[in-house]
Design a protein around this motif. Structure first.
Motif, PDB file in Angstrom:
ATOM      1  N   VAL A 110      26.494  48.738  30.868  1.00 16.06           N
ATOM      2  CA  VAL A 110      25.490  47.821  31.428  1.00 16.06           C
ATOM      3  C   VAL A 110      25.730  46.428  30.857  1.00 16.06           C
ATOM      4  N   LEU A 111      25.974  45.466  31.733  1.00 11.06           N
ATOM      5  CA  LEU A 111      26.232  44.086  31.297  1.00 11.06           C
ATOM      6  C   LEU A 111      25.119  43.201  31.818  1.00 11.06           C
ATOM      7  N   HIS A 112      24.584  42.334  30.955  1.00  8.96           N
ATOM      8  CA  HIS A 112      23.548  41.413  31.425  1.00  8.96           C
ATOM      9  C   HIS A 112      24.107  40.009  31.599  1.00  8.96           C
ATOM     10  N   GLY A 113      23.865  39.459  32.766  1.00  8.87           N
ATOM     11  CA  GLY A 113      24.353  38.124  33.075  1.00  8.87           C
ATOM     12  C   GLY A 113      24.457  37.989  34.579  1.00  8.87           C
ATOM     13  N   ARG A 114      24.695  36.774  35.037  1.00 12.50           N
ATOM     14  CA  ARG A 114      24.761  36.538  36.480  1.00 12.50           C
ATOM     15  C   ARG A 114      26.197  36.705  36.957  1.00 12.50           C
ATOM     16  N   ALA A 115      26.394  37.590  37.897  1.00 14.42           N
ATOM     17  CA  ALA A 115      27.743  37.837  38.403  1.00 14.42           C
ATOM     18  C   ALA A 115      28.052  36.922  39.577  1.00 14.42           C
ATOM     19  N   SER A 116      29.307  36.525  39.634  1.00 14.15           N
ATOM     20  CA  SER A 116      29.731  35.635  40.708  1.00 14.15           C
ATOM     21  C   SER A 116      31.186  35.937  41.039  1.00 14.15           C
ATOM     22  N   PHE A 117      31.508  36.030  42.327  1.00 11.21           N
ATOM     23  CA  PHE A 117      32.900  36.272  42.719  1.00 11.21           C
ATOM     24  C   PHE A 117      33.718  35.005  42.535  1.00 11.21           C
ATOM     25  N   GLU A 118      34.938  35.184  42.023  1.00  7.68           N
ATOM     26  CA  GLU A 118      35.877  34.066  41.940  1.00  7.68           C
ATOM     27  C   GLU A 118      36.926  34.225  43.022  1.00  7.68           C
ATOM     28  N   ALA A 119      37.196  35.464  43.339  1.00  8.26           N
ATOM     29  CA  ALA A 119      38.193  35.807  44.346  1.00  8.26           C
ATOM     30  C   ALA A 119      37.801  37.206  44.833  1.00  8.26           C
ATOM     31  N   PRO A 120      38.415  37.692  45.928  1.00  7.37           N
ATOM     32  CA  PRO A 120      37.998  38.999  46.433  1.00  7.37           C
ATOM     33  C   PRO A 120      38.038  40.113  45.383  1.00  7.37           C
ATOM     34  N   GLN A 121      38.947  40.037  44.432  1.00  5.45           N
ATOM     35  CA  GLN A 121      39.075  41.143  43.491  1.00  5.45           C
ATOM     36  C   GLN A 121      38.630  40.766  42.081  1.00  5.45           C
ATOM     37  N   ARG A 122      38.020  39.615  41.930  1.00  6.73           N
ATOM     38  CA  ARG A 122      37.724  39.124  40.586  1.00  6.73           C
ATOM     39  C   ARG A 122      36.350  38.474  40.551  1.00  6.73           C
ATOM     40  N   ALA A 123      35.589  38.809  39.523  1.00  5.96           N
ATOM     41  CA  ALA A 123      34.287  38.168  39.363  1.00  5.96           C
ATOM     42  C   ALA A 123      34.138  37.699  37.933  1.00  5.96           C
ATOM     43  N   VAL A 124      33.096  36.914  37.690  1.00  3.08           N
ATOM     44  CA  VAL A 124      32.758  36.563  36.308  1.00  3.08           C
ATOM     45  C   VAL A 124      31.290  36.881  36.092  1.00  3.08           C
ATOM     46  N   VAL A 125      30.971  37.216  34.845  1.00  5.32           N
ATOM     47  CA  VAL A 125      29.574  37.426  34.476  1.00  5.32           C
ATOM     48  C   VAL A 125      29.245  36.387  33.425  1.00  5.32           C
ATOM     49  N   ASP A 126      28.417  35.426  33.801  1.00  3.75           N
ATOM     50  CA  ASP A 126      28.136  34.290  32.921  1.00  3.75           C
ATOM     51  C   ASP A 126      29.429  33.729  32.332  1.00  3.75           C
ATOM     52  N   GLY A 127      30.422  33.576  33.171  1.00  2.00           N
ATOM     53  CA  GLY A 127      31.684  32.976  32.732  1.00  2.00           C
ATOM     54  C   GLY A 127      32.713  33.959  32.190  1.00  2.00           C
ATOM     55  N   ARG A 128      32.257  35.175  31.776  1.00  2.00           N
ATOM     56  CA  ARG A 128      33.225  36.154  31.256  1.00  2.00           C
ATOM     57  C   ARG A 128      33.850  36.917  32.421  1.00  2.00           C
ATOM     58  N   PRO A 129      35.153  37.122  32.381  1.00  3.99           N
ATOM     59  CA  PRO A 129      35.801  37.778  33.515  1.00  3.99           C
ATOM     60  C   PRO A 129      35.390  39.246  33.673  1.00  3.99           C
ATOM     61  N   LEU A 130      35.294  39.675  34.914  1.00  4.35           N
ATOM     62  CA  LEU A 130      34.969  41.070  35.221  1.00  4.35           C
ATOM     63  C   LEU A 130      35.951  41.528  36.301  1.00  4.35           C
ATOM     64  N   ALA A 131      36.828  42.448  35.926  1.00  4.89           N
ATOM     65  CA  ALA A 131      37.813  42.929  36.889  1.00  4.89           C
ATOM     66  C   ALA A 131      37.451  44.339  37.322  1.00  4.89           C
ATOM     67  N   ALA A 132      37.576  44.615  38.603  1.00  9.39           N
ATOM     68  CA  ALA A 132      37.290  45.964  39.104  1.00  9.39           C
ATOM     69  C   ALA A 132      38.078  46.206  40.380  1.00  9.39           C
ATOM     70  N   SER A 133      38.396  47.482  40.616  1.00 10.51           N
ATOM     71  CA  SER A 133      39.105  47.819  41.851  1.00 10.51           C
ATOM     72  C   SER A 133      38.157  47.725  43.040  1.00 10.51           C
ATOM     73  N   ARG A 134      36.908  48.093  42.800  1.00 11.46           N
ATOM     74  CA  ARG A 134      35.927  48.038  43.889  1.00 11.46           C
ATOM     75  C   ARG A 134      34.623  47.441  43.380  1.00 11.46           C
ATOM     76  N   PHE A 135      33.937  46.763  44.276  1.00 16.49           N
ATOM     77  CA  PHE A 135      32.644  46.170  43.928  1.00 16.49           C
ATOM     78  C   PHE A 135      31.552  46.733  44.829  1.00 16.49           C
ATOM     79  N   VAL A 136      30.354  46.805  44.289  1.00 18.04           N
ATOM     80  CA  VAL A 136      29.171  47.111  45.110  1.00 18.04           C
ATOM     81  C   VAL A 136      28.190  45.956  44.922  1.00 18.04           C
ATOM     82  N   ILE A 137      27.825  45.311  46.008  1.00 12.49           N
ATOM     83  CA  ILE A 137      26.833  44.227  45.941  1.00 12.49           C
ATOM     84  C   ILE A 137      25.457  44.837  46.187  1.00 12.49           C
TER      85      ILE A 137
END
Ligand SMILES: Cc1cc2nc3c(=O)[nH]c(=O)nc-3n(C[C@H](O)[C@H](O)[C@H](O)COP(=O)(O)OP(=O)(O)OC[C@H]3O[C@@H](n4cnc5c(N)ncnc54)[C@H](O)[C@@H]3O)c2cc1C
Length: 472
Positions: A110-137
């Motif tokens: 469980v990560l707390h912070g605001r998630a934002s997509f940077e690219a289709p396969q890459r997001a950041v959570v409050d600036g920290r990178p979050l990599a995943a094969s699949r996302f659920v919005i």
């Protein structure tokens, strides 16, 4: 950077459900929530506090009625501060079921912070990178603020702030006659506010059967809510009279203004455009596997539009989570009970009469008033009715009453009664089974049995002669 199999954005009902489903298939899962705690609207700003408040309002109302009837010798004088604190306690109790540790111990990060997509396969959570094969919005919705001149300066409450009130507004103006608007209008009225409700369309809970809308309006008006339908608010301002809202037919002054005029997808700062996901009619589009137009991104819950209910969000979350973890799961939203928690409650499932007529043509509709149900009389809550809509079967036609395709129940605890009808639709039972099965006396559920009895000659005969009671 840990690369997860599945990253879920939003820790409300849909997100939690998606994370648990994906984890149950062995995926590595991150669950990202902007707020300090998991739970989302339902727990903090929706179902739980509103139903908790409604429940207290009902107690106050019943006690007042008992006083009026001379059954007890004093009307209650509720303390709003104590009631609000009690509501908050309940929220805390239920939120405790969704503590981070519960999910952490199931292997979900469980990560707390605001998630934002940077690219289709890459997001950041409050600036920290979050990599995943699949996302659920699963980011939910926020209240839509209608284009009323001056509304921001005048100040307003939404579902996110109304449960923070510690003082009862003397005069409350509710904008919007949907489920949230009517539920809270009635609750605040019962707790002692003077309440006015303005709805732009020509009836309350628009989209429901007219008889259901009428029942809600009758109940609200009887309790002293000023209901204005077919009325648009244009301007809001603050003056010595309080907040003044001008509408088509005049103006209303209030101490607090609750905006309950629809919801919109909460995609602020989510960077959907960088993920390549377009909105459709303002919501994130999904197919029957909860897949967005971008192959590896799924979505679930209110953010996808449609029916904005927690039980729908949970179902969609599960389907999205399973698919994101590589299992083929398909949405099945044919049978979804919906409840408006006014008193009397209003519930429906399946098709409305008009929709069934339009789609199936040859339908039968039977109704039975709660006023003839002994349980409703004993409880002194005679308002409401059951309506069942049936259609012929392909070969057997109307044998056994045909099949149930829709039901509307208005009455005390209608939200419980509707599930018997939902099961009949889901299992494609003969509608006559509802009449055939012995129901306990005296229960509200007997209303369903009596309604179904009218699909048959004897039941109709008894109903027409006024003899049909819930013991015959
Ligand atoms: C007053 C009211 C009463 C209601 N009563 C009922 C009821 O009785 N029964 C019923 O079935 N439904 C009810 N609902 C509807 C119910 O609350 C919603 O259907 C349900 O909460 C939807 O869940 P969700 O997970 O889709 O969205 P949400 O619960 O809104 O969860 C979304 C979560 O995502 C988080 N988030 C958003 N953006 C980001 C981001 N960029 N990064 C990280 N996190 C983010 C939010 O903080 C939030 O926690 C009610 C709603 C309201 C407003």
């Amino acid at each position: 950077v840990t690369a997860y199999d599945v990253a879920v954005i939003g820790g409300g009902t849909a997100g939690i459900s998606a994370a648990v489903a994906a984890r149950s298939r062995g995926a590595t899962v991150a669950l990202v929530e902007r707020e300090p705690r998991l739970g989302g609207d339902c727990t903090f700003f929706g179902c739980v506090p509103s139903k908790a408040l409604i429940e207290v309002a009902r107690v106050v109302h019943d006690a007042s009625r008992a006083a009026e009837a001379g059954l007890v010798d004093r009307r209650p004088t509720p303390s709003f501060a104590a009631i609000a604190a009690g509501v908050q306690d309940l929220v805390e109790t239920i939120a405790a079921d969704e503590r981070d540790e519960r999910f952490a111990s199931a292997g979900i990060d469980v990560l707390h912070g605001r998630a934002s997509f940077e690219a289709p396969q890459r997001a950041v959570v409050d600036g920290r990178p979050l990599a995943a094969s699949r996302f659920v919005i699963a980011t939910g919705t926020v209240a839509t603020i209608p284009p009323i001149e001056g509304i921001r300066e005048a100040g307003y409450l939404t579902n996110e702030t109304i449960f923070e009130l510690r003082e009862l507004p003397t005069r409350l103006l509710v904008l919007g006659g949907g489920p949230t608007g009517v539920e809270l209008a009635q609750a605040f009225r019962r707790l002692g506010s003077e309440v006015a409700l303005v709805e732009e369309l020509d009836r309350l809970i628009p989209g429901w059967d007219e008889a259901a809308s009428a029942a809600v309006e009758t109940a609200l008006v009887a309790e002293g809510v000023e209901v204005l339908t077919g009325v648009t608010a244009h301007r809001a301002s603050r003056s010595s009279r309080g907040i003044v809202v001008e509408h088509d037919r005049g103006s209303i002054a209030a101490d607090a203004l609750l905006v309950a005029a629809g919801r919109q997808a909460d995609v602020r700062g989510l960077g959907l455009e960088r993920a390549g996901i377009p909105l459709r009619d303002g919501f994130v589009p999904i197919d029957d596997r909860c897949r967005t137009p971008v192959e590896h991104v799924f979505a679930a819950g209110d953010v996808t539009g449609g029916r904005l209910f927690t039980h729908v969000a949970a179902h969609e979350g599960k389907v999205a989570g399973l698919n994101a973890a590589g299992k083929g799961a398909t949405l099945d939203e044919r049978v979804v009970p919906e409840v408006v928690f006014t008193d009397p409650e209003v519930a429906r499932v399946g098709m409305s009469e008009s929709k069934a007529r339009a789609q199936l043509g040859d339908v039968s509709v039977v109704s039975f008033p709660m006023a003839r149900v002994d349980r409703a009389r004993i409880g002194r809550r005679p308002d409401g009715f059951v309506t069942l809509v049936t259609a012929p079967r392909p070969l057997l036609r109307r044998l056994g009453g045909g099949r149930l395709v829709g039901a509307t129940v208005v009455g005390d605890r209608a939200g419980e009664l509707i599930h018997e009808c939902a099961l009949a639709i889901q299992t494609r039972a003969f509608a006559g089974r509802l009449a055939q099965m012995i129901h306990a006396y005296p229960t509200m559920s007997l209303a369903v049995q009596q309604t179904a009895a009218q699909l048959f000659p004897l039941g109709r005969l008894l109903a027409e002669s006024g003899e049909q009671r819930n013991r015959t």
